[in-house]
Design a protein around this motif. Structure first.
Motif, short mmCIF file in Angstrom:
data_model
loop_
_atom_site.label_atom_id
_atom_site.label_comp_id
_atom_site.label_asym_id
_atom_site.label_seq_id
_atom_site.Cartn_x
_atom_site.Cartn_y
_atom_site.Cartn_z
N LEU A 22 0.86 -1.20 -0.14
CA LEU A 22 0.16 0.09 0.08
C LEU A 22 0.84 1.19 0.02
CD1 LEU A 22 -2.80 1.37 0.26
CD2 LEU A 22 -2.37 1.19 3.00
N TRP A 23 0.86 1.99 -1.09
CA TRP A 23 1.40 3.47 -1.04
C TRP A 23 0.48 4.23 -1.04
CZ3 TRP A 23 4.61 2.78 -6.31
CH2 TRP A 23 5.50 1.87 -6.13
N GLU A 24 0.75 5.52 -0.20
CA GLU A 24 -0.21 6.65 0.13
C GLU A 24 0.42 7.86 -0.62
OE1 GLU A 24 -2.09 5.17 4.38
OE2 GLU A 24 -0.17 6.13 4.46
N VAL A 25 -0.54 8.48 -1.30
CA VAL A 25 -0.15 9.79 -1.94
C VAL A 25 -1.14 10.80 -1.42
CG1 VAL A 25 0.10 11.05 -4.16
CG2 VAL A 25 0.83 8.73 -4.03
N ASN A 26 -0.34 11.73 -0.69
CA ASN A 26 -1.38 12.90 -0.24
C ASN A 26 -1.44 13.97 -1.22
OD1 ASN A 26 -2.19 15.41 0.74
ND2 ASN A 26 -1.11 14.95 2.83
N ALA A 27 -2.67 14.13 -1.70
CA ALA A 27 -3.00 14.92 -2.93
C ALA A 27 -2.73 16.35 -2.78
CB ALA A 27 -4.45 14.71 -2.99
N GLU A 28 -2.58 17.00 -1.48
CA GLU A 28 -2.24 18.25 -1.35
C GLU A 28 -0.62 18.58 -1.62
OE1 GLU A 28 -3.56 19.41 2.56
OE2 GLU A 28 -5.39 19.92 1.73
N GLU A 29 0.02 17.47 -1.33
CA GLU A 29 1.55 17.53 -1.48
C GLU A 29 1.90 17.07 -2.88
OE1 GLU A 29 3.13 14.71 1.48
OE2 GLU A 29 2.57 16.29 3.19
N HIS A 30 1.37 16.52 -3.64
CA HIS A 30 1.76 16.00 -4.98
C HIS A 30 0.74 16.64 -6.07
CE1 HIS A 30 5.01 13.99 -3.23
NE2 HIS A 30 3.82 13.45 -2.26
N PRO A 31 0.19 17.97 -6.18
CA PRO A 31 -0.74 18.03 -7.43
C PRO A 31 -0.36 17.74 -8.67
CG PRO A 31 0.13 19.97 -6.41
CD PRO A 31 0.63 18.83 -5.69
N ASP A 32 0.97 17.86 -9.05
CA ASP A 32 1.47 17.65 -10.41
C ASP A 32 1.18 16.11 -10.95
OD1 ASP A 32 1.98 20.27 -10.91
OD2 ASP A 32 4.02 20.14 -10.22
N LEU A 33 1.63 15.30 -9.77
CA LEU A 33 1.52 13.88 -10.14
C LEU A 33 -0.01 13.49 -10.14
CD1 LEU A 33 2.68 10.94 -9.98
CD2 LEU A 33 2.33 10.91 -7.49
N LEU A 34 -0.92 14.11 -9.52
CA LEU A 34 -2.43 13.88 -9.83
C LEU A 34 -2.84 14.43 -11.02
CD1 LEU A 34 -2.37 13.53 -6.63
CD2 LEU A 34 -4.47 14.51 -6.51
N ARG A 35 -2.27 15.32 -11.43
CA ARG A 35 -2.61 16.03 -12.94
C ARG A 35 -2.25 14.76 -13.93
NH1 ARG A 35 -2.04 20.57 -11.77
NH2 ARG A 35 -0.01 20.75 -11.59
N GLU A 36 -0.91 14.38 -13.84
CA GLU A 36 -0.19 13.45 -14.68
C GLU A 36 -1.07 11.91 -14.94
OE1 GLU A 36 4.10 13.33 -15.46
OE2 GLU A 36 4.10 15.24 -14.17
N LEU A 37 -1.37 11.80 -13.38
CA LEU A 37 -2.25 10.32 -13.44
C LEU A 37 -3.60 10.37 -13.71
CD1 LEU A 37 -0.67 9.14 -10.05
CD2 LEU A 37 -0.21 8.07 -12.19
N ARG A 38 -3.94 11.73 -13.94
CA ARG A 38 -5.55 12.00 -14.53
C ARG A 38 -6.42 11.56 -13.22
NH1 ARG A 38 -3.32 10.09 -19.41
NH2 ARG A 38 -3.32 11.84 -20.99
N ILE A 39 -6.06 12.06 -12.24
CA ILE A 39 -6.99 11.95 -10.83
C ILE A 39 -7.72 13.29 -10.72
CG2 ILE A 39 -6.96 11.30 -8.44
CD1 ILE A 39 -4.52 9.66 -8.80
N TYR A 40 -9.18 12.95 -10.80
CA TYR A 40 -9.58 14.20 -10.71
C TYR A 40 -10.82 14.10 -9.40
CZ TYR A 40 -8.50 14.52 -15.35
OH TYR A 40 -7.54 14.51 -16.64
N GLY A 41 -10.74 13.30 -8.32
CA GLY A 41 -11.40 12.99 -7.22
C GLY A 41 -10.79 12.05 -6.44
N ILE A 42 -10.97 12.57 -5.06
CA ILE A 42 -10.38 11.71 -4.12
C ILE A 42 -11.69 10.89 -3.09
CG2 ILE A 42 -7.88 12.46 -4.19
CD1 ILE A 42 -8.92 14.33 -1.77
#
Length: 176
Positions: A49-69
Motif C-alpha cells: 500500500l502506497w499513500e499519496v497525499n493529494a495536497e503534497e503532489h498536485p502535479d502527480l495527480l494531474r499526470e495520473l489524471r486523478i480528478y477526485g479523491i
C-alpha cells in the motif's frame, strides 16, 4: 514526487501495489484509510500500500489524471490493472487486495453495480419506446449500458491498452 520517479519506483517493485490518493480534509478518505492500513498489514509481503497525499503532489495527480479523491489505483508489474474512485466498503477493498494477492485482475464493477446500470439503461430505452423521450434519451441509455459492460468488451480493452502504451511512451520521452 515526479511522474518519472513514480513510474521507476513502480517498475522496480516486485509485488502488486495499491496506491491510495487521499487528503487530510477528505472525510471518505478518513473512513477508508484505517481499513486500507489493516488490509496492508494482513497482505504484507503480497500486496503493498502506497499513500499519496493529494495536497503534497498536485502535479502527480494531474499526470495520473486523478480528478477526485479518494482514488485507489492498483498496479501489477508496473501496469495499472484497476482504478476506483470514492469510498469503498471493507468487503470491496478486501476483494481488491485478495485479487491482487492471487495474481488475478480485480473486477472493475461489482455485480450489483453492473446490474443497476443495465436496468437503468433498459428503463430509458422503455421510455423512448413509449414515446416519452427522443434520441438524446436513447443515446444516454446507450452510454449507461456501455458503462456497465465496457470492462468486458475486447475492442475497448484493445483501444485503451494502445492509448495507455502511447501515453506511457510519450511521458517517458520515447516515441511510439
Amino acid at each position: 514526487m515526479k511522474m518519472t520517479e513514480y513510474q521507476n519506483h513502480l517498475r522496480t517493485y516486485t509485488q502488486p501495489v495499491v496506491v491510495d490518493v487521499w487528503a487530510p480534509w477528505c472525510m471518505p478518505c478518513r473512513v477508508t484509510r484505517p481499513i486500507l492500513k489493516r488490509l496492508a498489514q494482513e497482505y504484507q509481503g503480497r500486496v503493498a500500500l502506497w499513500e499519496v497525499n493529494a495536497e503534497e503532489h498536485p502535479d502527480l495527480l494531474r499526470e495520473l489524471r486523478i480528478y477526485g479523491i479518494p482514488t485507489l489505483i492498483a498496479y501489477r508489474d508496473g501496469q495499472e490493472v484497476s482504478r476506483q474512485l470514492g469510498a469503498k466498503s471493507e468487503a470491496e477493498l478486501r476483494s481488491l487486495f485478495q485479487h491482487l494477492a492471487e495474481g488475478k485482475t480485480p473486477p472493475r464493477l461489482q455485480p450489483l453495480e453492473r446490474l443497476l446500470r443495465i436496468m437503468i439503461a433498459l428503463v430509458l430505452v422503455g421510455l423512448v419506446w413509449f414515446g416519452v423521450g427522443g434520441w438524446p434519451l436513447l443515446v444516454l441509455a446507450g452510454l449507461i449500458f456501455f458503462s456497465a459492460v465496457y470492462d468486458r468488451c475486447p475492442i475497448w480493452k484493445a483501444v485503451t491498452s494502445w492509448v495507455r502504451d502511447v501515453t506511457a511512451k510519450r511521458s517517458t520521452g520515447r516515441t511510439p
